[in-house]
Design a protein around this motif. Structure first.
Motif, PDB file in Angstrom:
ATOM      1  N   ALA A  72       0.437  -1.399  -0.093  1.00  0.00           N
ATOM      2  CA  ALA A  72      -0.136   0.233  -0.086  1.00  0.00           C
ATOM      3  C   ALA A  72       0.848   1.556   0.505  1.00  0.00           C
ATOM      4  N   LEU A  73       2.040   1.137   1.100  1.00  0.00           N
ATOM      5  CA  LEU A  73       2.823   2.853   0.979  1.00  0.00           C
ATOM      6  C   LEU A  73       3.409   2.664  -0.398  1.00  0.00           C
ATOM      7  N   HIS A  74       4.571   1.292  -0.842  1.00  0.00           N
ATOM      8  CA  HIS A  74       4.951   1.877  -1.590  1.00  0.00           C
ATOM      9  C   HIS A  74       4.555   1.684  -3.088  1.00  0.00           C
ATOM     10  N   ASP A  75       4.110   0.049  -3.597  1.00  0.00           N
ATOM     11  CA  ASP A  75       3.754   0.171  -4.741  1.00  0.00           C
ATOM     12  C   ASP A  75       2.949   1.068  -5.307  1.00  0.00           C
ATOM     13  N   LEU A  76       1.218   1.178  -4.424  1.00  0.00           N
ATOM     14  CA  LEU A  76       0.817   2.067  -4.457  1.00  0.00           C
ATOM     15  C   LEU A  76       0.313   3.827  -4.202  1.00  0.00           C
ATOM     16  N   LYS A  77       1.408   3.638  -3.824  1.00  0.00           N
ATOM     17  CA  LYS A  77       1.846   5.358  -3.489  1.00  0.00           C
ATOM     18  C   LYS A  77       0.628   5.787  -1.852  1.00  0.00           C
ATOM     19  N   LEU A  78       0.429   5.033  -1.548  1.00  0.00           N
ATOM     20  CA  LEU A  78      -0.650   5.978  -0.360  1.00  0.00           C
ATOM     21  C   LEU A  78       0.118   6.067   0.719  1.00  0.00           C
ATOM     22  N   ASN A  79      -0.181   7.130   1.472  1.00  0.00           N
ATOM     23  CA  ASN A  79      -0.063   7.585   2.345  1.00  0.00           C
ATOM     24  C   ASN A  79      -0.024   6.651   4.173  1.00  0.00           C
ATOM     25  N   LYS A  80      -1.328   6.592   4.387  1.00  0.00           N
ATOM     26  CA  LYS A  80      -1.283   6.178   5.517  1.00  0.00           C
ATOM     27  C   LYS A  80      -2.343   4.814   5.636  1.00  0.00           C
ATOM     28  N   VAL A  81      -1.871   3.690   6.085  1.00  0.00           N
ATOM     29  CA  VAL A  81      -2.819   2.012   6.410  1.00  0.00           C
ATOM     30  C   VAL A  81      -3.673   2.637   7.814  1.00  0.00           C
ATOM     31  N   GLU A  82      -4.620   1.783   8.064  1.00  0.00           N
ATOM     32  CA  GLU A  82      -5.443   1.463   9.197  1.00  0.00           C
ATOM     33  C   GLU A  82      -5.696   0.093   9.589  1.00  0.00           C
ATOM     34  N   ILE A  83      -5.534  -0.839  11.110  1.00  0.00           N
ATOM     35  CA  ILE A  83      -6.149  -1.344  11.474  1.00  0.00           C
ATOM     36  C   ILE A  83      -7.260  -1.408  11.993  1.00  0.00           C
ATOM     37  N   ARG A  84      -8.384  -1.634  11.634  1.00  0.00           N
ATOM     38  CA  ARG A  84      -9.250  -1.549  13.406  1.00  0.00           C
ATOM     39  C   ARG A  84      -9.517  -2.988  13.121  1.00  0.00           C
ATOM     40  N   ALA A  85      -9.731  -3.360  15.313  1.00  0.00           N
ATOM     41  CA  ALA A  85      -9.898  -4.883  15.543  1.00  0.00           C
ATOM     42  C   ALA A  85     -11.125  -4.700  16.861  1.00  0.00           C
ATOM     43  N   ALA A  86     -11.692  -4.986  17.235  1.00  0.00           N
ATOM     44  CA  ALA A  86     -12.473  -5.342  18.785  1.00  0.00           C
ATOM     45  C   ALA A  86     -12.016  -5.788  19.393  1.00  0.00           C
ATOM     46  N   VAL A  87     -12.518  -4.138  20.421  1.00  0.00           N
ATOM     47  CA  VAL A  87     -11.432  -3.810  21.613  1.00  0.00           C
ATOM     48  C   VAL A  87     -10.798  -5.506  21.962  1.00  0.00           C
ATOM     49  N   GLY A  88     -11.629  -6.682  22.639  1.00  0.00           N
ATOM     50  CA  GLY A  88     -12.206  -7.472  22.978  1.00  0.00           C
ATOM     51  C   GLY A  88     -10.710  -9.033  22.496  1.00  0.00           C
ATOM     52  N   ASN A  89     -10.541  -8.549  20.839  1.00  0.00           N
ATOM     53  CA  ASN A  89      -9.987  -9.542  19.942  1.00  0.00           C
ATOM     54  C   ASN A  89      -8.146  -8.866  20.065  1.00  0.00           C
ATOM     55  N   LYS A  90      -7.867  -9.828  20.538  1.00  0.00           N
ATOM     56  CA  LYS A  90      -6.446  -9.770  21.906  1.00  0.00           C
ATOM     57  C   LYS A  90      -5.504  -9.933  20.404  1.00  0.00           C
ATOM     58  N   LYS A  91      -6.029 -11.535  19.840  1.00  0.00           N
ATOM     59  CA  LYS A  91      -5.342 -12.456  18.798  1.00  0.00           C
ATOM     60  C   LYS A  91      -5.058 -10.737  17.487  1.00  0.00           C
ATOM     61  N   SER A  92      -6.505 -10.151  17.271  1.00  0.00           N
ATOM     62  CA  SER A  92      -6.287  -9.198  15.954  1.00  0.00           C
ATOM     63  C   SER A  92      -5.648  -7.908  15.971  1.00  0.00           C
ATOM     64  N   ARG A  93      -5.995  -8.173  17.695  1.00  0.00           N
ATOM     65  CA  ARG A  93      -4.171  -6.146  17.831  1.00  0.00           C
ATOM     66  C   ARG A  93      -3.138  -6.386  18.483  1.00  0.00           C
ATOM     67  N   THR A  94      -2.923  -7.584  18.384  1.00  0.00           N
ATOM     68  CA  THR A  94      -1.329  -7.466  18.301  1.00  0.00           C
ATOM     69  C   THR A  94      -0.699  -7.955  16.770  1.00  0.00           C
ATOM     70  N   ILE A  95      -1.573  -8.106  16.285  1.00  0.00           N
ATOM     71  CA  ILE A  95      -0.895  -8.019  14.475  1.00  0.00           C
ATOM     72  C   ILE A  95      -0.052  -6.337  14.292  1.00  0.00           C
ATOM     73  N   PRO A  96      -1.300  -5.528  14.569  1.00  0.00           N
ATOM     74  CA  PRO A  96      -0.904  -3.772  14.121  1.00  0.00           C
ATOM     75  C   PRO A  96      -0.026  -3.515  15.638  1.00  0.00           C
ATOM     76  N   GLU A  97      -0.169  -4.189  16.763  1.00  0.00           N
ATOM     77  CA  GLU A  97       1.093  -4.175  17.824  1.00  0.00           C
ATOM     78  C   GLU A  97       2.254  -4.362  17.693  1.00  0.00           C
ATOM     79  N   ARG A  98       2.540  -5.531  16.605  1.00  0.00           N
ATOM     80  CA  ARG A  98       3.739  -6.337  16.708  1.00  0.00           C
ATOM     81  C   ARG A  98       4.375  -5.402  15.215  1.00  0.00           C
ATOM     82  N   LEU A  99       3.190  -4.362  14.473  1.00  0.00           N
ATOM     83  CA  LEU A  99       4.196  -4.058  13.397  1.00  0.00           C
ATOM     84  C   LEU A  99       4.131  -2.432  13.479  1.00  0.00           C
TER      85      LEU A  99
END
Length: 133
Positions: A72-99
């Motif tokens: 998204a940021l390099h090839d599509l030349k976008l400025n921002k990427v968002e990931i949204r996850a349910a507050v209680g979904n710890k596994k899903s939230r770990t991914i953007p936190e890890r990145l």
């Protein structure tokens, strides 16, 4: 249900508004990931993903989210990427936190899920931040 997902995915892709892909692991389809929406006016992509329960915990989705962010940021030349996850979904939230995505806040009652509304945590990374990671 799956045919409507495929139909919606193809329509979004043909209109250049979204991109959905399958995730292959050892030759098997184990999930889906992509851009639920691409906002070209604001140059922002919104990543969404799902991974089969038996394949979680192997770092697969972190690699996929990293690749989607890079694209998204390099090839599509976008400025921002968002990931949204349910507050209680710890596994899903770990991914953007890890990145090293930034926790930008919480949207209350953002999604009807499991017969109730759930709040979403919004994570974002800017191109200038991603290039430093």
């Amino acid at each position: 249900m799956k045919f409507s997902f495929i139909k919606i995915s193809l329509k979004g892709f043909s209109e250049n508004k979204s991109l959905n892909t399958v995730i292959l692991f050892k030759g098997e389809i184990v999930g889906v990931a992509g851009y639920n929406n691409i906002n070209w006016a604001n140059r922002t992509a919104y990543i969404g993903y799902w991974l089969g329960e038996g394949f979680q915990g192997n770092g697969i989705m972190t690699k996929v989210a990293k690749a989607l962010t890079d694209y998204a940021l390099h090839d599509l030349k976008l400025n921002k990427v968002e990931i949204r996850a349910a507050v209680g979904n710890k596994k899903s939230r770990t991914i953007p936190e890890r990145l090293n995505f930034v926790n930008e806040g919480t949207i209350r009652q953002a999604e009807w899920l499991y017969d109730r509304y759930v709040d979403h945590v919004v994570y974002g990374v800017l191109k200038e931040e991603w290039n430093k990671i």
